[in-house]
Design a protein around this motif. Structure first.
Motif, PDB file in Angstrom:
ATOM      1  N   VAL A  35      -1.159  -2.841  -3.786  1.00 13.86           N
ATOM      2  CA  VAL A  35       0.175  -2.408  -3.382  1.00 13.86           C
ATOM      3  C   VAL A  35       0.679  -3.319  -2.276  1.00 13.86           C
ATOM      4  O   VAL A  35      -0.055  -3.619  -1.323  1.00 13.86           O
ATOM      5  CB  VAL A  35       0.162  -0.942  -2.871  1.00 13.86           C
ATOM      6  N   ILE A  36       1.930  -3.748  -2.412  1.00 15.10           N
ATOM      7  CA  ILE A  36       2.635  -4.461  -1.345  1.00 15.10           C
ATOM      8  C   ILE A  36       3.839  -3.615  -0.967  1.00 15.10           C
ATOM      9  O   ILE A  36       4.605  -3.184  -1.839  1.00 15.10           O
ATOM     10  CB  ILE A  36       3.104  -5.859  -1.783  1.00 15.10           C
ATOM     11  N   ILE A  37       3.990  -3.382   0.326  1.00 21.85           N
ATOM     12  CA  ILE A  37       5.182  -2.717   0.847  1.00 21.85           C
ATOM     13  C   ILE A  37       5.875  -3.722   1.758  1.00 21.85           C
ATOM     14  O   ILE A  37       5.318  -4.138   2.773  1.00 21.85           O
ATOM     15  CB  ILE A  37       4.841  -1.424   1.613  1.00 21.85           C
ATOM     16  N   ASN A  38       7.069  -4.113   1.367  1.00 23.22           N
ATOM     17  CA  ASN A  38       7.847  -5.111   2.098  1.00 23.22           C
ATOM     18  C   ASN A  38       8.911  -4.397   2.913  1.00 23.22           C
ATOM     19  O   ASN A  38       9.769  -3.700   2.362  1.00 23.22           O
ATOM     20  CB  ASN A  38       8.486  -6.084   1.097  1.00 23.22           C
ATOM     21  N   LEU A  39       8.889  -4.586   4.224  1.00 21.88           N
ATOM     22  CA  LEU A  39       9.875  -3.985   5.119  1.00 21.88           C
ATOM     23  C   LEU A  39      10.942  -4.987   5.543  1.00 21.88           C
ATOM     24  O   LEU A  39      11.844  -4.650   6.302  1.00 21.88           O
ATOM     25  CB  LEU A  39       9.177  -3.398   6.354  1.00 21.88           C
ATOM     26  N   LEU A  83       5.317   6.482   0.885  1.00 21.04           N
ATOM     27  CA  LEU A  83       4.652   5.452   0.072  1.00 21.04           C
ATOM     28  C   LEU A  83       3.186   5.300   0.469  1.00 21.04           C
ATOM     29  O   LEU A  83       2.314   5.173  -0.403  1.00 21.04           O
ATOM     30  CB  LEU A  83       5.363   4.104   0.219  1.00 21.04           C
ATOM     31  N   MET A  84       2.928   5.296   1.757  1.00 25.42           N
ATOM     32  CA  MET A  84       1.540   5.161   2.215  1.00 25.42           C
ATOM     33  C   MET A  84       0.700   6.322   1.695  1.00 25.42           C
ATOM     34  O   MET A  84      -0.431   6.120   1.248  1.00 25.42           O
ATOM     35  CB  MET A  84       1.495   5.083   3.744  1.00 25.42           C
ATOM     36  N   ASN A  85       1.243   7.521   1.726  1.00 25.60           N
ATOM     37  CA  ASN A  85       0.506   8.687   1.234  1.00 25.60           C
ATOM     38  C   ASN A  85       0.363   8.654  -0.285  1.00 25.60           C
ATOM     39  O   ASN A  85      -0.683   9.023  -0.813  1.00 25.60           O
ATOM     40  CB  ASN A  85       1.192   9.978   1.686  1.00 25.60           C
ATOM     41  N   LEU A  93      -1.023  -3.981   1.381  1.00 25.25           N
ATOM     42  CA  LEU A  93      -0.530  -4.970   2.338  1.00 25.25           C
ATOM     43  C   LEU A  93       0.892  -4.581   2.690  1.00 25.25           C
ATOM     44  O   LEU A  93       1.751  -4.471   1.802  1.00 25.25           O
ATOM     45  CB  LEU A  93      -0.545  -6.386   1.758  1.00 25.25           C
ATOM     46  N   VAL A  94       1.133  -4.351   3.964  1.00 27.29           N
ATOM     47  CA  VAL A  94       2.467  -4.056   4.473  1.00 27.29           C
ATOM     48  C   VAL A  94       2.956  -5.318   5.162  1.00 27.29           C
ATOM     49  O   VAL A  94       2.247  -5.876   6.000  1.00 27.29           O
ATOM     50  CB  VAL A  94       2.438  -2.883   5.492  1.00 27.29           C
TER      51      VAL A  94
END
Length: 149
Positions: A35-39, A83-85, A93-94
């Protein structure tokens, strides 16, 4: 992985960083990130042209929460927590442009699940950067929000 700008390994299931380059995405996949979370912003100076498609080709689930650097919002933090949960069992990777937004959101998440106390949360963020007044206020308001929910 250390070649990714401001890469910070949090645990064997979580890291935060600045914007990976296109050539680093296969390395991220090979390291087991699912998982990639792009902020960061999609049209930002350091953004990849189509990170979502590149990640998908590598079997990585991609989420984007565009956080305006000069105006972070609690609802964006709430969406991040969700999303994290949702991906609790996945290696994540955030990232953002420089790991400023990413380290703040990741630290606040860890605080919310009691993996960091308030002092360690501040140290976690300050290991990466010194928040400006906008972010200092956001972090303080987020701490209070987390304590009351």
């Amino acid at each position: 992985m250390n070649s990714i700008y401001n890469y910070h390994l949090v645990s064997n299931m979580l890291a935060c960083s600045g914007q990976p380059r296109e050539a680093q995405l296969p390395i991220i996949a090979a390291e087991g990130y699912r998982v990639i979370i792009n902020l960061g912003l999609a049209d930002g100076k350091y953004a990849l042209t189509n990170e979502h498609a590149s990640a998908k080709q590598l079997g990585i689930t991609y989420h984007h929460i565009p956080v305006q650097f000069d105006d972070p919002q609690i609802n964006e933090l709430i969406a991040f927590f969700e999303l994290m949960n949702r991906h609790k069992g996945d290696k994540k990777l955030v990232h953002c442009a420089a790991n400023y937004r990413a380290s703040a959101f990741t630290g606040l998440y860890l605080f919310s699940i009691h993996q960091l106390d308030e002092d360690r949360l501040i140290s976690f963020i300050e290991d990466v950067w010194q928040p400006d007044p906008v972010w200092q206020q956001f972090i303080e308001e987020s701490i209070e929000f987390i304590k009351t929910t």
